[in-house]
Design a protein around this motif. Structure first.
Motif, short mmCIF file in Angstrom:
data_model
loop_
_atom_site.label_atom_id
_atom_site.label_comp_id
_atom_site.label_asym_id
_atom_site.label_seq_id
_atom_site.Cartn_x
_atom_site.Cartn_y
_atom_site.Cartn_z
N SER A 117 18.99 27.50 -7.10
CA SER A 117 19.46 27.44 -5.71
C SER A 117 19.25 28.82 -5.09
O SER A 117 19.36 29.83 -5.78
N LEU A 118 18.98 28.84 -3.81
CA LEU A 118 18.83 30.09 -3.09
C LEU A 118 19.78 30.05 -1.90
O LEU A 118 19.75 29.10 -1.11
N VAL A 119 20.63 31.06 -1.81
CA VAL A 119 21.62 31.15 -0.74
C VAL A 119 21.26 32.34 0.14
O VAL A 119 20.97 33.42 -0.37
N LEU A 120 21.27 32.13 1.45
CA LEU A 120 21.03 33.22 2.41
C LEU A 120 22.32 33.49 3.17
O LEU A 120 22.95 32.57 3.70
N ILE A 121 22.69 34.76 3.22
CA ILE A 121 23.89 35.22 3.92
C ILE A 121 23.43 36.23 4.97
O ILE A 121 22.68 37.16 4.64
N ASP A 122 23.86 36.05 6.21
CA ASP A 122 23.40 36.96 7.27
C ASP A 122 24.14 38.29 7.21
O ASP A 122 25.04 38.49 6.41
N ARG A 123 23.74 39.21 8.09
CA ARG A 123 24.27 40.58 8.06
C ARG A 123 25.77 40.65 8.33
O ARG A 123 26.41 41.61 7.94
N VAL A 124 26.30 39.66 9.01
CA VAL A 124 27.73 39.68 9.31
C VAL A 124 28.54 38.86 8.30
O VAL A 124 29.75 38.71 8.44
N MET A 127 27.36 32.48 5.47
CA MET A 127 26.38 31.75 4.68
C MET A 127 25.57 30.89 5.64
O MET A 127 26.11 30.06 6.35
N ARG A 128 24.27 31.12 5.66
CA ARG A 128 23.42 30.45 6.64
C ARG A 128 22.51 29.40 6.03
O ARG A 128 22.00 28.54 6.74
N ALA A 129 22.26 29.46 4.73
CA ALA A 129 21.38 28.46 4.10
C ALA A 129 21.73 28.34 2.63
O ALA A 129 22.12 29.31 1.99
N ARG A 130 21.61 27.10 2.14
CA ARG A 130 21.73 26.79 0.71
C ARG A 130 20.58 25.87 0.38
O ARG A 130 20.55 24.72 0.81
N HIS A 131 19.64 26.38 -0.38
CA HIS A 131 18.47 25.58 -0.78
C HIS A 131 18.60 25.24 -2.26
O HIS A 131 18.83 26.12 -3.08
N PHE A 132 18.43 23.98 -2.58
CA PHE A 132 18.45 23.53 -3.97
C PHE A 132 17.03 23.15 -4.36
O PHE A 132 16.36 22.39 -3.67
N GLY A 133 16.54 23.70 -5.46
CA GLY A 133 15.18 23.42 -5.91
C GLY A 133 14.19 24.37 -5.28
O GLY A 133 14.55 25.43 -4.76
N GLN A 134 12.95 23.97 -5.32
CA GLN A 134 11.87 24.83 -4.84
C GLN A 134 11.81 24.84 -3.31
O GLN A 134 11.95 23.81 -2.67
N GLN A 143 12.50 31.79 7.66
CA GLN A 143 13.96 31.73 7.77
C GLN A 143 14.57 33.13 7.60
O GLN A 143 15.47 33.51 8.34
N VAL A 144 14.07 33.90 6.64
CA VAL A 144 14.56 35.26 6.42
C VAL A 144 14.25 36.12 7.65
O VAL A 144 15.12 36.87 8.14
N MET A 145 13.05 36.02 8.18
CA MET A 145 12.68 36.80 9.37
C MET A 145 13.57 36.44 10.56
O MET A 145 13.96 37.33 11.33
N GLU A 146 13.87 35.18 10.71
CA GLU A 146 14.77 34.76 11.80
C GLU A 146 16.14 35.41 11.65
O GLU A 146 16.70 35.93 12.61
N LEU A 147 16.67 35.42 10.43
CA LEU A 147 17.97 36.04 10.19
C LEU A 147 17.93 37.56 10.40
O LEU A 147 18.85 38.14 10.96
N ILE A 148 16.85 38.18 9.98
CA ILE A 148 16.71 39.63 10.19
C ILE A 148 16.65 39.93 11.67
O ILE A 148 17.34 40.83 12.17
N GLY A 149 15.85 39.18 12.42
CA GLY A 149 15.71 39.39 13.86
C GLY A 149 17.00 39.12 14.59
O GLY A 149 17.40 39.88 15.49
N GLU A 150 17.65 38.05 14.23
CA GLU A 150 18.94 37.66 14.83
C GLU A 150 19.97 38.75 14.60
O GLU A 150 20.69 39.15 15.50
N SER A 151 20.02 39.23 13.40
CA SER A 151 21.00 40.24 13.04
C SER A 151 20.71 41.57 13.72
O SER A 151 21.62 42.28 14.13
N SER A 152 19.45 41.92 13.84
CA SER A 152 19.08 43.19 14.47
C SER A 152 19.42 43.18 15.94
O SER A 152 19.83 44.18 16.51
N ALA A 153 19.21 42.02 16.58
CA ALA A 153 19.44 41.92 18.02
C ALA A 153 20.91 41.82 18.37
O ALA A 153 21.31 42.15 19.47
#
Length: 154
Positions: A117-124, A127-134, A143-153
């Motif tokens: 599983s891969l979990v993405l947590i934003d800068r604040v 938890m923004r995503a939970r992916h199970f499997g590939q 998705q990572v770039m969107e979170l980075i851009g969102e967080s930077s802005a």
């Protein structure tokens, strides 16, 4: 990030125990795996390594969470340390605390189905995503770039 339950028994590849708060200000990718899980070894962990190599550390932190819910005898801390060394996994790896039921504590608290599983947590700390499997690299990168851009802005 203090609101997201994160229960660790031990840490490897770091000289001190970490908390989710240590990653505040960066997007965090958590690769949840078992070293005896073929999908984790063939897909999840290599993808986590690619994430760590592709993105700047100031924008994205990558850690592993070893969450064992089967084959407990073969998943000792010592075996995991040797596995990480052999597979050249350099990012910090936490060992999930055993739960009262089948699932380890963090895995259960995060509502995960299994490994990998891969979990993405934003800068604040949300938890923004939970992916199970590939997950496809291009989709995950976007998705990572969107979170980075969102967080930077914001």
């Amino acid at each position: 990030m203090d609101d997201i339950p994160f229960h660790t028994a031990h840490w490897l590849n770091t000289d001190h125990p970490l908390t989710l708060a240590d990653f505040r200000g960066r997007v965090l990718a958590v690769e949840v795996f078992q070293m005896l899980c073929p999908g984790c070894v063939l897909n999840g962990l290599p993808q986590a390594q690619r994430l760590a190599q592709t993105f700047q550390e100031r924008d994205l932190a990558v850690i592993g969470l070893h969450s064992v819910f089967e084959h407990h005898a073969g998943n000792s801390r010592e075996s995991l340390a040797a596995f990480l060394h052999e597979w050249r996994i350099r990012f910090p790896v936490a060992i999930d605390m055993q739960g009262e039921g089948l699932l380890p504590q963090t895995m259960a608290a995060w509502g995960l189905q299994g490994t990998p599983s891969l979990v993405l947590i934003d800068r604040v700390g949300r938890m923004r995503a939970r992916h199970f499997g590939q997950v496809a690299d291009m989709a995950l990168g976007a998705q990572v770039m969107e979170l980075i851009g969102e967080s930077s802005a914001g």
